[in-house]
Design a protein around this motif. Structure first.
Motif, PDB file in Angstrom:
ATOM      1  N   PRO A  21     -42.231 -38.161 -60.126  1.00  0.00           N
ATOM      2  CA  PRO A  21     -43.596 -38.558 -60.498  1.00  0.00           C
ATOM      3  C   PRO A  21     -43.690 -39.929 -61.156  1.00  0.00           C
ATOM      4  O   PRO A  21     -44.712 -40.602 -61.039  1.00  0.00           O
ATOM      5  N   GLU A  22     -42.615 -40.354 -61.828  1.00  0.00           N
ATOM      6  CA  GLU A  22     -42.666 -41.649 -62.512  1.00  0.00           C
ATOM      7  C   GLU A  22     -42.379 -42.836 -61.591  1.00  0.00           C
ATOM      8  O   GLU A  22     -42.498 -43.997 -62.006  1.00  0.00           O
ATOM      9  N   ALA A  23     -42.044 -42.598 -60.336  1.00  0.00           N
ATOM     10  CA  ALA A  23     -41.832 -43.691 -59.380  1.00  0.00           C
ATOM     11  C   ALA A  23     -43.159 -44.404 -59.131  1.00  0.00           C
ATOM     12  O   ALA A  23     -44.236 -43.825 -59.265  1.00  0.00           O
ATOM     13  N   SER A  24     -43.066 -45.666 -58.755  1.00  0.00           N
ATOM     14  CA  SER A  24     -44.287 -46.433 -58.505  1.00  0.00           C
ATOM     15  C   SER A  24     -44.802 -46.178 -57.090  1.00  0.00           C
ATOM     16  O   SER A  24     -44.064 -45.754 -56.200  1.00  0.00           O
ATOM     17  N   VAL A  25     -46.063 -46.469 -56.908  1.00  0.00           N
ATOM     18  CA  VAL A  25     -46.667 -46.387 -55.581  1.00  0.00           C
ATOM     19  C   VAL A  25     -45.965 -47.372 -54.644  1.00  0.00           C
ATOM     20  O   VAL A  25     -45.763 -47.081 -53.466  1.00  0.00           O
ATOM     21  N   GLN A  26     -45.580 -48.522 -55.170  1.00  0.00           N
ATOM     22  CA  GLN A  26     -44.840 -49.502 -54.357  1.00  0.00           C
ATOM     23  C   GLN A  26     -43.544 -48.881 -53.831  1.00  0.00           C
ATOM     24  O   GLN A  26     -43.220 -49.022 -52.650  1.00  0.00           O
ATOM     25  N   ASP A  27     -42.798 -48.193 -54.703  1.00  0.00           N
ATOM     26  CA  ASP A  27     -41.567 -47.512 -54.285  1.00  0.00           C
ATOM     27  C   ASP A  27     -41.864 -46.513 -53.166  1.00  0.00           C
ATOM     28  O   ASP A  27     -41.125 -46.410 -52.187  1.00  0.00           O
ATOM     29  N   ALA A  28     -42.949 -45.774 -53.331  1.00  0.00           N
ATOM     30  CA  ALA A  28     -43.329 -44.770 -52.338  1.00  0.00           C
ATOM     31  C   ALA A  28     -43.676 -45.419 -51.009  1.00  0.00           C
ATOM     32  O   ALA A  28     -43.223 -44.962 -49.949  1.00  0.00           O
ATOM     33  N   ALA A  29     -44.457 -46.479 -51.041  1.00  0.00           N
ATOM     34  CA  ALA A  29     -44.858 -47.156 -49.802  1.00  0.00           C
ATOM     35  C   ALA A  29     -43.651 -47.725 -49.068  1.00  0.00           C
ATOM     36  O   ALA A  29     -43.546 -47.609 -47.849  1.00  0.00           O
ATOM     37  N   VAL A  30     -42.725 -48.310 -49.814  1.00  0.00           N
ATOM     38  CA  VAL A  30     -41.514 -48.857 -49.204  1.00  0.00           C
ATOM     39  C   VAL A  30     -40.677 -47.744 -48.570  1.00  0.00           C
ATOM     40  O   VAL A  30     -40.234 -47.861 -47.428  1.00  0.00           O
TER      41      VAL A  30
END
Length: 161
Positions: A21-30
């Motif tokens: 949950p603490e990961a960034s949206v940027q990390d998720a998109a990548v």
């Protein structure tokens, strides 16, 4: 299709795409781009092994909750924009149950957990594309069976005249 279970009939040898949950949206998109998936599971490691489901993050969430809302994908955490406690099904659920649930709620992805609960151990994720493949295979089987009944067992739509 009526008797096909989500695991192992629909979901086989799936590599889960997960972030905390603490990961960034940027990390998720990548990660989603690298793995060529439209959704990822937001999870936490469990003490006894496995991963506990916390939420799901999809391309729709990215578009509506991040981009359209003007949020910074680097500064925004998944916990802020994910769908928390999503609907889930257990591994013994039938493909038609998943299809019905997804159709009623307009989902494209549905997590599968060990106990069928939203806080359960993650086993996989079923997509509408997975279910489309099951429905298509079922329809093709039905057509073959009907053609064999009508024309005899040696008939095939792909056989030369």
């Amino acid at each position: 299709m009526p008797n096909r279970k989500l695991i192992p009939d629909v979901i086989k040898d799936q590599q889960l795409v997960c972030l905390p949950p603490e990961a960034s949206v940027q990390d998720a998109a990548v990660l989603m781009a690298e793995r060529r998936v439209a959704a990822l599971l937001v999870t936490q490691p469990q003490a006894q092994g496995g991963r506990s489901l916390k939420g799901i993050f999809t391309e729709r969430d990215l578009a509506s909750r991040v981009v359209a809302a003007g949020r910074d994908p680097v500064a925004t955490r998944l916990a802020e924009v994910m769908t928390s406690s999503p609907d889930t099904l257990g591994p013994d659920a039938r493909a038609y149950e998943a299809l019905d649930l997804m159709e009623r709620h307009h989902y494209r992805h549905l997590p599968v957990t060990a106990n069928g609960e939203s806080d359960g151990t993650v086993l996989g994720i079923v997509s509408i594309r997975d279910l489309f493949a099951v429905v298509r295979a079922h329809l093709e089987d039905e057509i073959r069976d009907r053609e064999a009944f009508i024309f005899g067992s040696n008939y095939s739509a792909s056989a030369p005249p």
